[in-house]
Design an enzyme around this catalytic site. Structure first.
Site, PDB file in Angstrom:
ATOM      1  N   LYS A  66      18.027  12.779 -34.789  1.00  0.00           N
ATOM      2  CA  LYS A  66      18.837  11.628 -35.197  1.00  0.00           C
ATOM      3  C   LYS A  66      18.931  10.597 -34.058  1.00  0.00           C
ATOM      4  O   LYS A  66      18.445  10.833 -32.967  1.00  0.00           O
ATOM      5  CB  LYS A  66      20.220  12.093 -35.658  1.00  0.00           C
ATOM      6  CG  LYS A  66      20.151  13.107 -36.817  1.00  0.00           C
ATOM      7  CD  LYS A  66      19.681  12.472 -38.121  1.00  0.00           C
ATOM      8  CE  LYS A  66      19.100  13.437 -39.127  1.00  0.00           C
ATOM      9  NZ  LYS A  66      19.948  14.409 -39.739  1.00  0.00           N
TER      10      LYS A  66
HETATM   11  C1  LIG Z   1      20.207  15.339 -40.872  1.00  0.00           C
HETATM   12  C2  LIG Z   1      20.871  15.092 -42.170  1.00  0.00           C
HETATM   13  C3  LIG Z   1      21.851  15.946 -42.679  1.00  0.00           C
HETATM   14  C4  LIG Z   1      22.208  17.263 -42.068  1.00  0.00           C
HETATM   15  O1  LIG Z   1      22.461  17.238 -40.730  1.00  0.00           O
HETATM   16  P1  LIG Z   1      22.282  18.558 -39.814  1.00  0.00           P
HETATM   17  O2  LIG Z   1      22.974  18.168 -38.569  1.00  0.00           O
HETATM   18  O3  LIG Z   1      20.813  18.749 -39.649  1.00  0.00           O
HETATM   19  O4  LIG Z   1      22.915  19.685 -40.515  1.00  0.00           O
HETATM   20  C5  LIG Z   1      22.470  15.589 -43.861  1.00  0.00           C
HETATM   21  N1  LIG Z   1      22.139  14.478 -44.528  1.00  0.00           N
HETATM   22  C6  LIG Z   1      21.179  13.644 -44.074  1.00  0.00           C
HETATM   23  C7  LIG Z   1      20.854  12.411 -44.858  1.00  0.00           C
HETATM   24  C8  LIG Z   1      20.506  13.927 -42.897  1.00  0.00           C
HETATM   25  O5  LIG Z   1      19.523  13.130 -42.465  1.00  0.00           O
END
Ligand SMILES: *Cc1c(COP(=O)(O)O)cnc(C)c1O
Length: 406
Positions: free
Chosen positions: A200
């Site tokens: 992210k």
């Molecule tokens: C990354 C992501 C998640 C989940 O996040 P994690 O930290 O990997 O559990 C949920 N929704 C979206 C749209 C994402 O990109």
């Protein structure tokens, strides 16, 4: 003897940017007294809330845990349904299932992948609608589709709103007379959910955050994050208080089932440092996206970037192009394999969630043509803060070559 020229480094579709000062911040926590929930968690939450312009931020172990906590805090459960755009990561829909609620999949716009109020309206009209209690809009790729209008429709239908803002850290949008609103300020949502997974825009390794302006929700999020335990408002007076009516020092109570979804001081030390770099990372991503837009214009109309939504200033988590693979005469898998051979990683975000066997078995077939049209064409190209503009040019050249010669 001249060997083969050194191949350029592999470009993944995304990667973290962790510097020596991030490493030092984590090391300082490791040398200190608190590894689990200590002062760094609180400092991170305070800084995160301030940055997003929300009253509260609650840190937890992942974005998925954050979505689950949001569903718990709203009291969603069996008999309820949650509207979720089908073009998202699995976790958005799964959060509804974790609490026993059902999912109402909505369509999305074919050129942005975003659920717009019209898609939510259509999904509500196509179902009995009565049991739909919440909507989880997803700010796909880092942009949003009119949260103000979505909140208006949600209010009309008495839906709670949880924004899945995992892609949109740092994005802002125009809200009529309300001026510019940061995603996560929860001006048009009950809660907003972020992920700080390594891929992210900023990272804490694994981690998530929920923002809200509602003190009741904040209290519930923190409770469900920590086994459902409370240290006041005890129900069992006999066990809780001594003969003089003073609380027993050991006593904790669990009124509802909770989890261990806590974030640690170790993770939050990384998250706190990264938060300070968000604006810089956002600017770098923006500059790279502008470069992509420019160099890929030569491949139009076969290759086009996702459409821009009016009123939103995105922070691009992904740089997604929509490719007419049929017109090019080259299947997507071939293009991805050819790019990989040239050291370029790409990905497809996402297979519509209603097509996953688990959901197909549960809810049967859907006709969601916008999502189908987006999915058929989408490809995420490398985008991360430490990429160079010359890397963008390399990707564009390789993509042009990969689309030649069926
Ligand atoms: C990354 C992501 C998640 C989940 O996040 P994690 O930290 O990997 O559990 C949920 N929704 C979206 C749209 C994402 O990109």
């Amino acid at each position: 003897m001249a060997g083969a020229p050194p191949s350029p480094p592999f470009l993944p579709y995304g990667r973290q940017a962790v510097d020596d000062d991030d490493v030092a911040a984590v090391a300082a926590v490791l040398r200190g007294d608190w590894l689990t929930t200590g002062p760094t968690v609180a400092a991170f939450e305070k800084a995160f809330a301030a940055k997003m312009g929300a009253r509260f931020a609650v840190a937890c172990s992942s974005g998925t845990a954050a979505l689950h906590l949001a569903a718990l805090a709203l009291g969603l459960g069996p008999g309820d349904r949650v509207a979720v755009p089908t073009l998202t990561f699995l976790a958005t829909a799964n959060a509804a299932r974790y609490v026993g609620a059902e999912v109402l999949f909505t369509d999305v716009a074919p050129d942005t992948g975003l659920m717009e109020p019209s898609h939510l309206r259509a999904a509500l009209e196509g179902s009995s609608g009565e049991d739909v209690k919440a909507v989880f809009p997803v700010h796909l790729n880092g942009q949003c589709a009119d949260p103000d209008a979505m909140a208006g429709l949600a209010a009309e239908r008495r839906l709670k709103v949880v924004e899945d803002a995992c892609h949109a850290l740092g994005a802002t949008y125009a809200a009529g007379a309300g001026g510019t609103v940061p995603v996560g300020a929860c001006r048009h949502a009950d809660m907003a959910v972020f992920s700080l997974h390594a891929v992210k825009t900023i990272t804490m390794g694994e981690g998530g955050v929920i923002t809200t302006n509602d003190p009741g929700l904040e209290e519930r999020l923190k409770r469900f994050r920590n086994h459902g335990m409370v240290d006041r408002a005890f129900q069992n007076a006999d066990l809780a208080f001594d003969g003089e009516g003073k609380p027993n020092p050991w006593y904790r109570e669990m009124p509802e089932l909770g989890y261990n979804y806590r974030a640690s001081d170790i993770h939050c030390a990384l998250g706190l440092g990264q938060l300070g770099k968000l604006d810089g990372f956002a600017a770098a991503r923006h500059a790279l996206a502008v470069r992509y837009d420019r160099v890929l214009a030569a491949l139009a109309p076969t290759v086009r970037p996702v459409a821009r939504t009016p009123g939103c200033s995105p922070v691009w988590h992904l740089y997604v192009v929509l490719i007419d693979f049929k017109a090019a005469g080259v299947p997507r898998a071939t293009v991805m394999n050819r790019l990989r051979e040239r050291g370029i990683g790409t990905q497809v975000h996402y297979l519509p969630v209603h097509l996953q066997p688990y959901y197909a078995k549960r809810y049967g077939e859907h006709s969601l043509p916008g999502a189908a049209a987006y999915y058929e064409r989408c490809l995420s190209l490398p985008l991360f803060a430490r990429m160079e503009e010359t890397d963008v040019d390399r990707v564009a050249d390789a993509l042009a070559a990969a689309l030649e010669n069926p």
